[in-house]
Design an enzyme around this catalytic site. Structure first.
Site, mmCIF file in Angstrom:
data_model
loop_
_atom_site.group_PDB
_atom_site.id
_atom_site.type_symbol
_atom_site.label_atom_id
_atom_site.label_comp_id
_atom_site.label_asym_id
_atom_site.label_seq_id
_atom_site.Cartn_x
_atom_site.Cartn_y
_atom_site.Cartn_z
ATOM 1 N N LYS A 79 0.859 -1.180 0.000
ATOM 2 C CA LYS A 79 0.000 0.000 0.000
ATOM 3 C C LYS A 79 0.900 1.236 0.000
ATOM 4 O O LYS A 79 1.929 1.258 0.694
ATOM 5 C CB LYS A 79 -0.873 -0.024 1.261
ATOM 6 N N SER A 154 -9.486 2.186 3.294
ATOM 7 C CA SER A 154 -8.612 2.898 2.390
ATOM 8 C C SER A 154 -7.676 1.995 1.591
ATOM 9 O O SER A 154 -7.094 2.448 0.606
ATOM 10 C CB SER A 154 -7.783 3.914 3.176
ATOM 11 N N SER A 178 -9.604 -0.119 7.565
ATOM 12 C CA SER A 178 -9.118 -0.041 6.184
ATOM 13 C C SER A 178 -8.487 -1.291 5.599
ATOM 14 O O SER A 178 -8.122 -1.290 4.427
ATOM 15 C CB SER A 178 -8.132 1.107 6.046
HETATM 16 N N1 GLN Z 1 -12.905 4.536 6.998
HETATM 17 C C1 GLN Z 1 -12.127 4.951 8.101
HETATM 18 C C2 GLN Z 1 -11.714 6.387 7.936
HETATM 19 O O1 GLN Z 1 -12.072 6.964 6.965
HETATM 20 C C3 GLN Z 1 -10.945 4.055 8.311
HETATM 21 C C4 GLN Z 1 -9.725 4.456 7.583
HETATM 22 C C5 GLN Z 1 -8.549 3.592 7.886
HETATM 23 O O2 GLN Z 1 -8.661 2.575 8.567
HETATM 24 N N2 GLN Z 1 -7.392 4.034 7.427
HETATM 25 O O3 GLN Z 1 -11.039 6.939 8.743
#
Ligand code: GLN
Length: 486
Positions: A79, A154, A178
């Site tokens: 990532k 994400s 994410s």
């Molecule tokens: N959807 C969550 C957010 O927008 C989680 C994001 C993540 O785990 N990086 O913060």
């Protein structure tokens, strides 16, 4: 192209490499060709075949000398939150476009040491903020199951790449879901280990008390194999847990006989898509047949997770992102009058809407007069959520629950930030408590999109979570289904 290689698991590829049925170079070439052929998914942000092939040749030399380990020669992709020396590190932000890091993140370095071959960097939401990978400055990622659907976020590049067979396994990061949510949206297996077990060094920071590196792969077994190489104490990370890594595969075949699986019944009720519910209920039934004891539990504190999470993560994001000022690295505006104007213009030009929104929320909740009412209050509730989980784990060994209220949603359907934030209700509680969590494929919706269930464990029980998932994957084949056209 040897199409039979595309969806092979890490464990299968490892055996083929050891038996010299295939070389690391051939494997790397296979996946590089697939990445090129499926560019339309927009899963990868940076691919440099010459660097990948150099790593593959080194892996082949190690194998030839008999010095290879089980992961030597296995391709993976990172990532684009992990910094890498040989590929640009951008966090999918214009702020870091083209940025070359002088060092590798610890996780990247560890996989290199294990002889794994990096295929490139994967798209994600900008600074890992989002749930659908729609917030990348370099374009959205498509879900290989359905090009109208988000791949989750994400870690959407990671989930799409594994699901489409553009790499056998990928790293991701999970701050509030994410890894687990994109894994569920694309029918792959994901694990977020206990906070502090994998190093955060070289992971571009979003919310430091929550950010956790993890993996997305085809099977629990593959995640177990790679996790052992990924975790471990790192003096470069002040919150790294001083605890040795372990062989996460050693409990894989323990089975679930006598295991107490807690199900938060309220999470299975109102708001949950009926087909998602039916698939998860079927999984619970199957575990009962395999000998597990199903225990109904209640997690009233965890239900406060979303507001707590968004106060804490925005507060930390506003602090972490203050380093991007156009002075030291990252984007700098072309024209400005003085330093303040330069900083303002650089940030205005290079941050997307979501980081800007979170910087403003975070600055607000940390400001004098609001700190006690929001930030401090959130920290207190966070503690209560943790304690509730620790109490619960005195009576159950793992928790099984949904990951999201439905399957992957259509592009644009979560454009309103509040509805996007609310959709994280099942994933943020484990993050706030620092607990390990998994996403395991368990069905297909009539809309053609995959369904997964979540496993949550007490801290440091990754090996058990993996064995619970492995038991399920031994009697089902959801993890062996792949989107057509790939
Ligand atoms: N959807 C969550 C957010 O927008 C989680 C994001 C993540 O785990 N990086 O913060």
């Amino acid at each position: 192209m040897r199409n039979d290689l595309t969806f092979k698991t890490v464990s299968e590829l490892s055996k083929m490499l050891a038996a010299k049925e295939i070389s690391a170079v051939e494997l790397a070439e296979h996946f590089l060709a697939r990445i090129e052929a499926h560019k339309d998914l927009n899963a990868y942000l940076d691919v440099r075949p010459e660097v990948t092939l150099e790593q593959a040749r080194a892996a082949d030399r190690l194998i030839a000398e008999g010095k290879g380990g089980p992961l030597t020669g296995i391709p993976l992709a990172h990532k684009d939150i992990f910094v890498t020396k040989e590929w640009a590190s951008t966090a999918a932000s214009k702020m870091l476009e083209g940025y070359m890091s002088p060092f590798d993140a610890t996780v990247v370095a560890k996989f290199k040491e294990a002889g794994m071959v990096c295929l490139g960097k994967l798209n994600c939401d900008e600074f890992a903020m989002g749930s659908g990978n729609e917030n990348s400055a370099f374009g959205k990622v498509f879900n290989p199951w359905d090009n109208q659907a988000v791949p989750g976020g994400s870690s959407g590049g990671s989930s799409a790449a594994v699901a489409a067979g553009l790499c056998p396994i990928a790293t991701g990061t999970d701050t509030g879901g994410s890894i687990r949510e994109p894994a569920a949206f694309t029918g792959v297996t994901g694990i977020k280990p206990t906070y502090g077990r994998p190093s955060r060094f070289g992971m571009i920071a979003f919310a430091s008390s929550l950010d956790t590196a993890g993996l997305l792969g085809h099977t629990a077994e593959d995640c177990a194999m790679a996790l052992g190489a990924m975790v471990g104490f790192d003096p470069n990370d002040s919150t790294s847990v001083d605890r040795p890594t372990e062989d996460f595969t050693r409990h894989l075949n323990d089975g679930v006989k006598g295991l107490r699986i807690g199900v938060p019944r309220k999470w299975m009720g109102e708001g949950l898509d009926p087909e998602v519910r039916a698939s998860i209920e079927a999984a619970i039934e199957q575990y009962r047949e395999l000998g597990a004891e199903i225990v109904d539990i209640e997690l009233p504190m965890a239900e406060l997770g979303v507001p707590v999470y968004y106060v804490v993560c925005c507060a930390e994001a506003s602090t972490n992102l203050s380093r991007f000022d156009g002075v030291r690295y990252g984007h700098r505006a072309q024209e400005y009058t003085d330093i303040e104007d330069m900083i303002r213009k650089s940030r205005t030009e290079a941050f997307g809407d979501e980081p800007k929104r979170r910087i403003m929320i975070g600055t607000y909740v940390l400001s004098h007069g609001y700190f006690d009412a929001y930030y401090l209050k959130a920290q207190k509730v966070r503690r209560l959520i943790s304690e509730e989980f620790h109490q619960t784990f005195k009576n159950v060994d793992v928790i099984l629950c949904p990951i999201t209220t439905g399957t992957a949603y259509d592009f644009g359907a979560n454009a309103d930030p509040v509805s996007a934030y609310l959709s994280d209700l099942y994933t943020v509680p484990a993050s706030l408590a620092g607990l390990p969590g998994m996403s395991v494929p368990c069905g297909m919706h009539s809309n053609g999109r995959p369904i997964g269930f979540q496993l949550i464990g007490e801290t440091f029980t990754e090996a058990r979570l993996l064995s619970v998932a492995h038991a399920w994957q031994g009697v089902t084949d959801w993890h062996r289904r792949h989107p057509t056209g790939y």
